[in-house]
Design an enzyme around this catalytic site. Structure first.
Site, PDB file in Angstrom:
ATOM      1  N   LYS A 115      -1.330   9.409  -9.491  1.00  0.00           N
ATOM      2  CA  LYS A 115      -2.265   8.729  -9.764  1.00  0.00           C
ATOM      3  C   LYS A 115      -3.635   9.261  -9.078  1.00  0.00           C
ATOM      4  CE  LYS A 115      -2.597   5.394  -7.012  1.00  0.00           C
ATOM      5  NZ  LYS A 115      -2.491   3.233  -7.518  1.00  0.00           N
ATOM      6  N   TYR A 116      -4.041  10.116  -7.991  1.00  0.00           N
ATOM      7  CA  TYR A 116      -4.685  10.198  -6.556  1.00  0.00           C
ATOM      8  C   TYR A 116      -4.546  11.740  -7.103  1.00  0.00           C
ATOM      9  CZ  TYR A 116      -3.718   5.855  -4.729  1.00  0.00           C
ATOM     10  OH  TYR A 116      -3.487   4.624  -4.162  1.00  0.00           O
ATOM     11  N   PHE A 169       2.188   2.054  -3.268  1.00  0.00           N
ATOM     12  CA  PHE A 169       1.313   2.932  -4.740  1.00  0.00           C
ATOM     13  C   PHE A 169       0.891   3.897  -4.200  1.00  0.00           C
ATOM     14  CE2 PHE A 169       0.291  -2.251  -5.507  1.00  0.00           C
ATOM     15  CZ  PHE A 169       0.357  -2.215  -5.947  1.00  0.00           C
ATOM     16  N   GLU A 212      -7.142  -7.282 -12.138  1.00  0.00           N
ATOM     17  CA  GLU A 212      -7.128  -7.239 -11.288  1.00  0.00           C
ATOM     18  C   GLU A 212      -8.720  -7.969 -10.842  1.00  0.00           C
ATOM     19  OE1 GLU A 212      -4.936  -5.130  -8.627  1.00  0.00           O
ATOM     20  OE2 GLU A 212      -3.717  -5.196  -9.294  1.00  0.00           O
ATOM     21  N   ASP A 235     -16.785  -6.867   1.914  1.00  0.00           N
ATOM     22  CA  ASP A 235     -16.922  -7.380   0.356  1.00  0.00           C
ATOM     23  C   ASP A 235     -17.289  -6.483  -0.100  1.00  0.00           C
ATOM     24  OD1 ASP A 235     -16.124  -8.399  -2.958  1.00  0.00           O
ATOM     25  OD2 ASP A 235     -15.483  -9.795  -2.080  1.00  0.00           O
ATOM     26  N   MET A 236     -16.938  -5.832  -1.596  1.00  0.00           N
ATOM     27  CA  MET A 236     -17.809  -4.392  -2.226  1.00  0.00           C
ATOM     28  C   MET A 236     -18.725  -5.715  -2.755  1.00  0.00           C
ATOM     29  SD  MET A 236     -16.182  -3.466  -5.418  1.00  0.00           S
ATOM     30  CE  MET A 236     -14.213  -3.249  -4.267  1.00  0.00           C
ATOM     31  N   GLU A 286     -13.646  -2.104   2.348  1.00  0.00           N
ATOM     32  CA  GLU A 286     -12.529  -2.177   2.057  1.00  0.00           C
ATOM     33  C   GLU A 286     -12.952  -3.985   2.810  1.00  0.00           C
ATOM     34  OE1 GLU A 286      -9.312  -3.785   1.416  1.00  0.00           O
ATOM     35  OE2 GLU A 286      -9.517  -2.090   0.754  1.00  0.00           O
ATOM     36  N   GLU A 311     -10.100   1.840  -7.525  1.00  0.00           N
ATOM     37  CA  GLU A 311      -8.604   1.793  -8.201  1.00  0.00           C
ATOM     38  C   GLU A 311      -8.168   0.578  -8.063  1.00  0.00           C
ATOM     39  OE1 GLU A 311      -5.185   3.235  -5.705  1.00  0.00           O
ATOM     40  OE2 GLU A 311      -6.422   3.527  -4.001  1.00  0.00           O
ATOM     41  N   TYR A 339       0.962  -1.085   0.025  1.00  0.00           N
ATOM     42  CA  TYR A 339      -0.352   0.120  -0.074  1.00  0.00           C
ATOM     43  C   TYR A 339       0.677   1.566   0.079  1.00  0.00           C
ATOM     44  CZ  TYR A 339      -4.264  -2.582   1.002  1.00  0.00           C
ATOM     45  OH  TYR A 339      -5.688  -3.388   0.320  1.00  0.00           O
TER      46      TYR A 339
END
Length: 626
Positions: A322-323, A316, A433, A408-409, A381, A424, A313
């Site tokens: 990116k952000y 990244f 992924e 889990d979404m 998350e 992301e 983490y």
């Protein structure tokens, strides 16, 4: 680059006083010297009747300490050897002389041996070199290859018939010599290229092709150098640019030829090359981040099957681009979603799915503050370890604006529907992924007019020559999956010492939200690539582009790469048997994305220029778990 220096050697045709030559070279700044193992004109006869000669065939190992032999001397094989001669006596004598010289190199523990290629006829030479690197302790063989064929410098008017000179066009190309030689040697890592730079550089496509080879050394004749206004040696601008490209491959230099600047001394050649090395452009963010990881094979992440570690983490989260782009996308979506006259009354529900340790939550909060819009954020998350971080940030930084959801979404029942869904979940190949499966499962709690960020992503493929990568893949030894597994597994890799032989083409496309009545994320794509120069194909490079929102994008495709972004390295799909592709031909490839309720995998194959078996059928070597 100030803390590093160029590695440069001095080449000698003949060395009567080895210790003296070594001392003079090191005094001039050179790091090593290339010298003949035997006198270049000393031809030995090994066949009956053997001449009655006494004495050693070359100089004693006592002329230098052992540490000098094994660190400062590169041995050169005798130039008269012709292992591919049609004359059997010449061939057998050459074979025995080569064996004698290689054995002496092993005796001296030389770090490298320089072997010169003079034509396409090198099959027997390659076979004997391959036997030596397999059966003896020869450390490195550098194959001396000219960038352009000496035949190209011939005056064709001297010959009655040009056809007599040209012969087979393929056999005129020194890259073909090298490709044949290294192929016979099994693309061994112990066989490297010593490329002699020509006065007239070839086309850009050919230069790119050379840069994809394992160039261990670049041989620079002194005849290439010009004289500047102050009388010092300098390279032409085109040669400077090419040498700098080779520096990025950690290529060593070898200076050969007579001193053209007698009043200055050979040391000034070295000083100039050292200056060229020191004045390279500064590395960009991506190159600095990837330093040391060039051409290093990594298994793709499987965030659904595995919980990422804190260190992953953290890496990244250091990405500076990116952000910022995500923040811009959320900012623009909020402005489009909530008009100015309703910004104090309307509350936008943002769901960050796959929140990790919260960088997208932070970006969304900042976007809300900058746009003046009110938001309510859910951070979803599945990794319980990352949830600890999210709960801490909620208490210490985010106050009551964020609700942390440990789930889990795809399984969570949301208390309300979202206006904006932020994720992301993209991998190096876009969908690898399982972003499509995850977002399809999460879109049930997105309003009918809701916004998904990202809203679209596309994968791309390009055929590449990557001998170093292919060799590393071939060394994979996971006995649990079988011998084909290394070649049926895609890798994440910082592509460096490779050549893309055709521009990337679009492969798979996914869009969100996906309102299709029957969602099917399986895909099949056939692509054709036109090739300008002959090359050996070792696989395919995979990239992706994504539209976050509107015209705000992220990309790792070379021609549209988001400058400074390092969150993703490209994908590499290897093929088991390297394919030789001739100039002007077409590469036809076929890729499948296969899905079941429990797993997703890729299959790939080639139908032209020659068909190859299907890679990873049924996901036998590599799958992505749902």
């Amino acid at each position: 680059m100030a803390d590093q220096r160029v590695s440069c050697g001095r080449d000698f045709f003949c060395v009567p006083d080895l210790a003296g030559a070594l001392k003079n070279a090191t005094n001039g700044g050179f790091d090593f010297i290339c010298v003949p193992i035997c006198h270049p004109r000393y031809r030995r006869e090994f066949l009956e009747p053997v001449p009655d000669r006494t004495g050693a065939f070359t100089r004693s190992d006592l002329v230098l300490p052992s540490q000098d032999w094994n660190s400062l001397i590169v041995g050169k094989i005798s130039p008269w050897l012709n292992l591919d001669s049609l004359n059997e006596t010449v061939r057998k004598n050459s074979e025995k002389a080569l064996h004698q010289e290689l054995c002496y190199c092993v005796h001296l523990s030389l770090p490298a041996v320089l072997v010169q290629l003079k034509s396409y006829n090198c099959v027997n030479l390659a076979q004997h070199i391959n036997t030596s690197i397999t059966d003896t302790h020869v450390q490195q063989v550098w194959v001396h290859v000219p960038m352009k064929s000496p035949e190209d410098d011939c005056d064709k008017n001297l010959f009655a018939e040009e056809e007599e000179v040209s012969g087979n066009e393929l056999e005129k190309d020194p890259w073909e010599w090298w490709n044949l030689f290294r192929t016979i040697c099994g693309n061994s890592k112990r066989v490297g290229l010593a490329l002699e730079i020509s006065a007239e550089l070839p086309s850009e496509e050919e230069l790119e092709r050379w840069c994809g080879e394992p160039v261990k050394a670049a041989i620079l004749p002194t005849s290439l150098f010009l004289t500047n206004k102050k009388g010092y040696p300098v390279l032409p601008r085109a040669h400077q640019a090419f040498v700098r490209r080779l520096f990025r491959l950690n290529t060593q230099l070898i200076l050969t030829g007579v001193n053209k600047h007698k009043d200055k001394g050979l040391g000034f050649y070295y000083q100039y090359l050292a200056h060229l090395y020191q004045t390279q452009p500064e590395l960009d963010n991506l190159s600095q981040f990837a330093k040391g990881y060039e051409d290093y094979l990594q298994c793709p992440l499987q965030p659904l099957m595995d919980n990422l570690e804190s260190q992953t983490y953290e890496i990244f989260e250091r990405d500076p681009i990116k952000y910022r782009q995500y923040q811009k996308a959320v900012h623009q979506a909020l402005l489009d979603r909530v008009p100015e006259d309703k910004k104090d009354s309307d509350v936008t529900v943002i769901m960050v799915v796959g929140a990790g340790r919260g960088p997208l939550v932070r970006a969304s909060l900042t976007a809300a503050e900058e746009s003046g819009r009110k938001v309510r954020i859910y951070a979803v998350e599945k990794n319980p370890n990352a949830v600890v971080t999210l709960e801490t940030l909620k208490e210490e930084e985010w106050n009551g604006d964020v609700t942390v959801v440990s789930s889990d979404m795809r399984e969570w029942d949301s208390p309300e529907q979202a206006d904006i869904l932020v994720s992301e979940l993209l991998g190096s190949f876009g969908d690898n992924e399982l972003s499509p499966e995850c977002l399809d499962g999460a879109q049930r709690f997105l309003k009918d007019d809701g916004i998904s960020i990202p809203c679209e992503y596309t994968s791309f493929l390009a055929p590449i020559s990557a001998p170093k990568l292919h060799y590393d893949v071939s060394q994979g030894n996971d006995t649990t999956k079988g011998p084909l597994a290394p070649f049926e597994t895609p890798y994440v890799v910082r592509l460096h010492n490779i050549t893309a032989m055709s521009p990337p083409q679009q492969c798979f496309v996914f869009a969100h939200p996906n309102r299709a009545s029957r969602i099917d994320n399986s895909r099949v794509k056939s692509l054709e690539f036109d090739v300008k120069t002959s090359f050996t194909m070792h696989g395919f490079a995979g990239y992706f582009e994504t539209v976050l929102y509107g015209d705000i994008m992220l990309s790792i495709k070379p021609d549209t790469h988001s400058e400074g972004m390092f969150s993703w390295f490209p994908f590499f799909f290897p093929i088991k048997e390297p394919q030789y592709v001739t100039a002007g031909s077409t590469v036809a490839c076929h890729f499948w994305r296969k899905c079941t309720p429990k797993k997703v995998w890729y299959e790939w194959c080639i139908s032209r220029p020659a068909p190859v078996p299907l890679h990873n059928p049924g996901g036998r070597s590599y799958v992505i778990g749902l």
